[in-house]
Design an enzyme around this catalytic site. Structure first.
Site, short mmCIF file in Angstrom:
data_model
loop_
_atom_site.label_atom_id
_atom_site.label_comp_id
_atom_site.label_asym_id
_atom_site.label_seq_id
_atom_site.Cartn_x
_atom_site.Cartn_y
_atom_site.Cartn_z
N ASP A 81 0.82 -1.21 0.00
CA ASP A 81 0.00 0.00 0.00
C ASP A 81 0.86 1.26 0.00
O ASP A 81 2.03 1.25 0.39
CB ASP A 81 -0.95 0.03 1.19
N GLU A 176 0.03 -1.25 5.59
CA GLU A 176 1.07 -0.84 6.53
C GLU A 176 0.96 0.63 6.89
O GLU A 176 1.20 1.03 8.03
CB GLU A 176 2.46 -1.14 5.93
#
Length: 411
Positions: A81, A176
């Site tokens: 991400d 994350e």
């Protein structure tokens, strides 16, 4: 695949996470990159490849050593991400080959540049191949540079079967950036003795200290009256919120701190006269010092409530993550072998505390020692982000050196 082509392919995926989502992964678009990586891993020789229901991609590179030569199973981790702090779609990266040290124009219309006099890491990147943004989005090197490095390392091992190594396990995680990267991470399924997140900046840094982290949600209740008859009756929640923030002091904030200095950061404010919400993040490497920062916030609320004569301010503290240092210090060889490998490939290692957190911190505290290594990316989470392809290649060499030097010193 050339490291440049691989990196540009990965950053073309829009994978921003969403802190307001209650799904895992937080955005479906992260699964597009996850599926791509799943297929690529199978092509370059991974076994036990799995994309699970939570968007985590696992895989194993089988070892080719003799039984009496076997050492540790090392893991490598990167996150898919990108940050929600800046636009992450329709990225138009600019590639600069053989950088000459001059000012880099990101966006002429916006007068956005990277000036080596201010962006000093560029002074050490003469003749590097760089990738920048066009000034309208983030780049996504955090952490697609890490994915690029790991996959390039894996492809090298696939193409060089005589390179001796033990089992290597790899995982790519979603979310994350919103603190959920390891919420569903299965350490037993992963199968590593220890691991490294490839999610830092300068490639000479080894990170095994990070912030202790809390968030604070501050609620301010006000009393709203018509402004024409408000005297003695109105309590403006916005004004009270401003006074609260002023009481926290001016200098324990991220714009005034560095290295081991902690901070209180006002991240978001919403509201009106009747009700105002303030969101803070609190960071400190030292566990006792972070308690003092939290106490300062509680004291400020108590003081104002007494001044107002009623309980109008409330604070909810939520623990986010802890410093991994106490865990990593129990396994010094996990850091020592990185230092040795860095010297082998011509890098002078330095230990630098992270002013943030990583998936590795979460995993370390769950029992899997996981320091962090750099990728050659800089200015993460914004339109001034850039990365060195040359440094990415050097980190591929570093990972191969770590693998090569792996011994029977099993934890």
């Amino acid at each position: 695949m050339k490291i440049e082509n691989r990196f540009l392919k990965y950053v073309s995926f829009d994978t921003q996470s969403d802190e307001h989502s209650n799904t895992a992964p937080s955005t479906k678009k992260q699964l597009q990159l996850a599926k791509f990586l799943e297929e690529e891993m199978k092509i370059i020789g991974f076994e036990d490849v799995e994309l699970n229901e939570f968007g985590i991609v696992y895989g194993r590179i089988p070892g080719n050593t003799e039984e009496d030569e076997k050492g540790d199973t090392i893991g490598f981790i990167a996150h898919m991400d990108t940050s929600p702090d800046a636009p992450g779609h329709d990225i138009h990266p600019q590639v600069i080959h053989d950088y000459d040290g001059s000012v880099i124009t990101l966006n002429k219309e916006k007068n956005m540049v990277l000036d080596p006099e201010k962006e000093t890491p560029l002074k050490g990147m003469i003749h590097h191949d760089l990738v920048t943004t066009d000034g309208t989005t983030l780049l996504g090197a955090d952490d697609k540079a890490g994915i690029t490095i790991i996959m390039t390392m894996a492809e090298y091992l696939h193409n060089h079967p005589k390179f001796k190594h033990n089992d290597i396990v790899v995982a790519f995680t979603p979310d994350e950036e919103i603190g959920q990267g390891t919420a569903h991470f299965d350490i037993d399924r992963f199968g590593a003795d220890y691991a490294y997140t490839i999610d830092g900046g300068p490639i000479d840094e080894i990170n095994y200290e990070n912030f202790n982290a809390y968030k604070a949600d501050v609620k301010v209740e006000g009393h709203s009256y018509h402004t024409g008859s408000a005297k003695g009756k109105m309590v403006n929640a916005l004004t009270v919120a401003r006074h609260f923030d002023e009481l926290l002091g001016e200098h324990d904030r991220p714009e005034y701190t560095s290295d081991y200095e902690g901070f209180i950061h006002l991240h978001n404010v919403t509201g009106d006269v009747s009700h105002t919400s303030l969101s803070y993040i609190i960071r400190e490497h030292d566990a006792d010092k972070i308690k003092k920062l939290m106490s300062r916030m509680s004291d400020a609320a108590e003081y104002l409530n007494k001044q107002l004569g009623e309980e109008l301010i409330s604070i909810t503290f939520t623990k986010q993550y802890e410093n991994m240092k106490p865990v990593i210090e129990k396994y010094p060889q996990v850091v020592d072998q990185v230092s040795e490998a860095m010297l082998d490939v011509g890098i002078t290692p330095q230990s630098v505390p992270i002013r943030g957190g990583t998936d590795g911190a979460m995993l370390s505290l769950r029992g899997l020692p996981t320091p962090n290594l750099g990728t050659g990316g800089y200015n993460y989470h914004g339109p001034y982000e850039y990365a060195s392809l040359t440094d990415m290649k050097k980190v591929v060499e570093l990972l191969l050196a770590i693998i090569r030097n792996n011994t029977k010193n099993v934890l």
